[in-house]
Design a protein around this motif. Structure first.
Motif, PDB file in Angstrom:
ATOM      1  N   PRO A  28      -1.611  -6.058  -2.428  1.00 36.19           N
ATOM      2  CA  PRO A  28      -1.101  -6.509  -3.727  1.00 36.19           C
ATOM      3  C   PRO A  28      -0.177  -7.716  -3.581  1.00 36.19           C
ATOM      4  CG  PRO A  28      -1.037  -4.124  -3.606  1.00 36.19           C
ATOM      5  CD  PRO A  28      -1.405  -4.604  -2.227  1.00 36.19           C
ATOM      6  N   GLY A  29      -0.426  -8.735  -4.416  1.00 35.50           N
ATOM      7  CA  GLY A  29       0.384  -9.937  -4.356  1.00 35.50           C
ATOM      8  C   GLY A  29       0.105 -10.817  -3.160  1.00 35.50           C
ATOM      9  N   TYR A  30      -1.032 -10.653  -2.546  1.00 38.36           N
ATOM     10  CA  TYR A  30      -1.420 -11.413  -1.349  1.00 38.36           C
ATOM     11  C   TYR A  30      -1.059 -12.888  -1.522  1.00 38.36           C
ATOM     12  CZ  TYR A  30      -4.487 -13.105   2.424  1.00 38.36           C
ATOM     13  OH  TYR A  30      -4.993 -13.699   3.552  1.00 38.36           O
ATOM     14  N   ARG A  31      -0.327 -13.431  -0.560  1.00 37.14           N
ATOM     15  CA  ARG A  31       0.222 -14.776  -0.719  1.00 37.14           C
ATOM     16  C   ARG A  31      -0.413 -15.808   0.205  1.00 37.14           C
ATOM     17  NH1 ARG A  31       4.647 -14.908  -3.908  1.00 37.14           N
ATOM     18  NH2 ARG A  31       5.653 -12.917  -4.401  1.00 37.14           N
ATOM     19  N   ARG A  32      -1.286 -15.380   1.096  1.00 33.58           N
ATOM     20  CA  ARG A  32      -1.932 -16.345   1.983  1.00 33.58           C
ATOM     21  C   ARG A  32      -3.165 -16.937   1.300  1.00 33.58           C
ATOM     22  NH1 ARG A  32      -2.426 -12.289   6.871  1.00 33.58           N
ATOM     23  NH2 ARG A  32      -1.890 -10.807   5.229  1.00 33.58           N
ATOM     24  N   GLY A  33      -3.873 -17.792   2.008  1.00 35.45           N
ATOM     25  CA  GLY A  33      -5.030 -18.442   1.432  1.00 35.45           C
ATOM     26  C   GLY A  33      -6.146 -17.468   1.091  1.00 35.45           C
ATOM     27  N   GLN A  35      -4.001 -21.146   8.856  1.00 37.66           N
ATOM     28  CA  GLN A  35      -4.952 -20.331   9.602  1.00 37.66           C
ATOM     29  C   GLN A  35      -4.454 -18.892   9.755  1.00 37.66           C
ATOM     30  OE1 GLN A  35      -7.065 -22.283  12.971  1.00 37.66           O
ATOM     31  NE2 GLN A  35      -5.668 -24.002  12.622  1.00 37.66           N
ATOM     32  N   ASN A  36      -3.693 -18.450   8.789  1.00 39.98           N
ATOM     33  CA  ASN A  36      -3.156 -17.092   8.798  1.00 39.98           C
ATOM     34  C   ASN A  36      -4.106 -16.193   8.013  1.00 39.98           C
ATOM     35  OD1 ASN A  36      -1.506 -14.910   9.132  1.00 39.98           O
ATOM     36  ND2 ASN A  36       0.101 -15.638   7.752  1.00 39.98           N
ATOM     37  N   ASN A  63     -11.204 -12.373   6.451  1.00 40.10           N
ATOM     38  CA  ASN A  63     -11.626 -13.734   6.110  1.00 40.10           C
ATOM     39  C   ASN A  63     -11.442 -14.652   7.319  1.00 40.10           C
ATOM     40  OD1 ASN A  63      -8.773 -13.699   5.952  1.00 40.10           O
ATOM     41  ND2 ASN A  63      -8.712 -15.319   4.411  1.00 40.10           N
ATOM     42  N   ASP A  64     -11.446 -14.075   8.497  1.00 38.60           N
ATOM     43  CA  ASP A  64     -11.291 -14.808   9.753  1.00 38.60           C
ATOM     44  C   ASP A  64     -12.637 -15.437  10.117  1.00 38.60           C
ATOM     45  OD1 ASP A  64     -10.707 -15.759  12.263  1.00 38.60           O
ATOM     46  OD2 ASP A  64     -10.018 -13.850  13.084  1.00 38.60           O
ATOM     47  N   PHE A  65     -12.875 -16.638   9.611  1.00 37.23           N
ATOM     48  CA  PHE A  65     -14.212 -17.225   9.654  1.00 37.23           C
ATOM     49  C   PHE A  65     -14.747 -17.412  11.069  1.00 37.23           C
ATOM     50  CE2 PHE A  65     -11.355 -20.889   9.681  1.00 37.23           C
ATOM     51  CZ  PHE A  65     -11.910 -21.714  10.651  1.00 37.23           C
ATOM     52  N   ALA A  66     -13.889 -17.735  12.019  1.00 38.41           N
ATOM     53  CA  ALA A  66     -14.365 -17.946  13.384  1.00 38.41           C
ATOM     54  C   ALA A  66     -14.830 -16.643  14.019  1.00 38.41           C
ATOM     55  CB  ALA A  66     -13.268 -18.589  14.223  1.00 38.41           C
TER      56      ALA A  66
END
Length: 328
Positions: free
Chosen positions: A101-106, A11-12, A123-126
């Motif tokens: 660049p190189g984004y590593r989270r979901g 959830q990051n 992209n914080d859906f809530a």
């Protein structure tokens, strides 16, 4: 995956907000942003519903990723040339990499992209649905409902929290459990919560108050996928939704409410879960069922009172290019 086999959702998220005052550097502006969803995804489905209910179709454009993706991210494989026609990208990953660049989270949907820069804002859906309802008010249609009324927020938040933990995420904890113990725990918690919701909804039309709220949006997106994928694919199989009288009628009531069912594509939903989750379904075979005709049958929930939009009005039909296939 935790050491005990329990599925843990990452959830990051990118929590930058688009607000009326632009406090995070991204002010609400008509035509500046693109909401990227996938019809298959329940978390993205929330944003699609709220956008429809608020009447933001002409203000916040919609990019629709196809139901399939690989380890890199969701892709626009259904669009001509395999590219989003506005952002010009093949995969959502590209918009995340432009932001970081190189984004590593979901790399998840929903995501809102700043069109001029091609960068993902959030992209914080809530938070996205709350902000569509309360930061974009200058662009709401006449008659847009208040899904998060001030006087009901504490109750909505409490209920939405338990629905997320036990139901929205609970079905995933069943489906992706790595041990029998983890699965049993998630299964028990899911059905304890669904039993409570069945009881709650047996005497009231909506979860909180007399109108549709954020809580209903958040529960609906899981219920509408339940028999198609969660019951069998995720082993949530004590009962089908159609065997739970109050929840089944409640889900049909919402499905038949403008802004809800007109965002649902059952074929894309099934294609995503049964093909992408190759560890659960290695053959990639997509089941033909269940029969979806029941979603359009009478539900009788009007007898419980309440008005879906309160003093407001239903949204008009979706734009032609956003329409989903009708049920057979």
């Amino acid at each position: 995956m935790a050491g005990d086999g329990e599925y843990e959702r990452d959830q990051n998220y990118l929590t930058t907000r688009i607000t009326a005052d632009g406090r995070d550097g991204y002010p609400v502006e008509a035509g500046r942003y693109r909401l990227v969803i996938a019809r298959a995804c329940p978390w993205a489905n929330r944003a699609a519903i709220v956008r429809r209910l608020m009447g933001l179709e002409d203000v916040l454009s919609l990019g629709i990723a196809g139901p399939l993706h690989d380890e890199r991210s969701w892709s626009f494989h259904l669009d001509p040339g395999g590219k989003d026609p506005v952002l010009g990208i093949e995969r959502l990953q590209e918009a995340f990499f432009r932001r970081e660049p190189g984004y590593r989270r979901g790399i998840t949907v929903p995501a809102i992209v700043d069109i001029p820069t091609g960068q993902v804002v959030t992209n914080d859906f809530a938070q996205i649905t709350l902000d569509l309802g309360h930061q974009w008010t200058a662009h709401h249609r006449d008659g847009a409902p208040d899904l998060y009324p001030q006087e009901r927020r504490e109750e909505i938040d409490e209920l939405a929290g338990t629905i997320f933990r036990d139901v929205n995420n609970g079905v995933y904890q069943c489906g992706f459990a790595g041990t029998q113990k983890a699965y049993d725990k998630a299964y028990r918690r899911l059905w304890e919560r669904l039993d409570r919701l069945e009881e709650r909804l047996s005497s009231r039309r909506y979860l909180v108050g007399e109108t549709i709220t954020e809580a209903d949006v958040r529960l609906f997106v899981t219920l509408v996928r339940f028999d198609a994928v969660y019951h069998g694919h995720f082993k949530c199989n004590r009962h089908k939704l159609t065997e739970l009288p109050a929840l089944w009628a409640y889900a049909r009531d919402l499905f038949q409410t403008p802004g809800f069912g007109d965002t649902i594509d059952f074929e894309q939903i099934k294609a995503h879960y049964y093909v992408v989750h190759s560890d659960i379904n290695p053959t990639g075979i997509i089941p033909q069922g269940p029969d979806t005709a029941g979603w359009l049958t009478a539900h009788g929930r009007e007898e419980l009172g309440g008005q879906p939009f309160g003093d407001g009005t239903p949204p008009g039909p979706p734009p032609p290019h956003e329409r989903v296939p009708p049920l057979p």
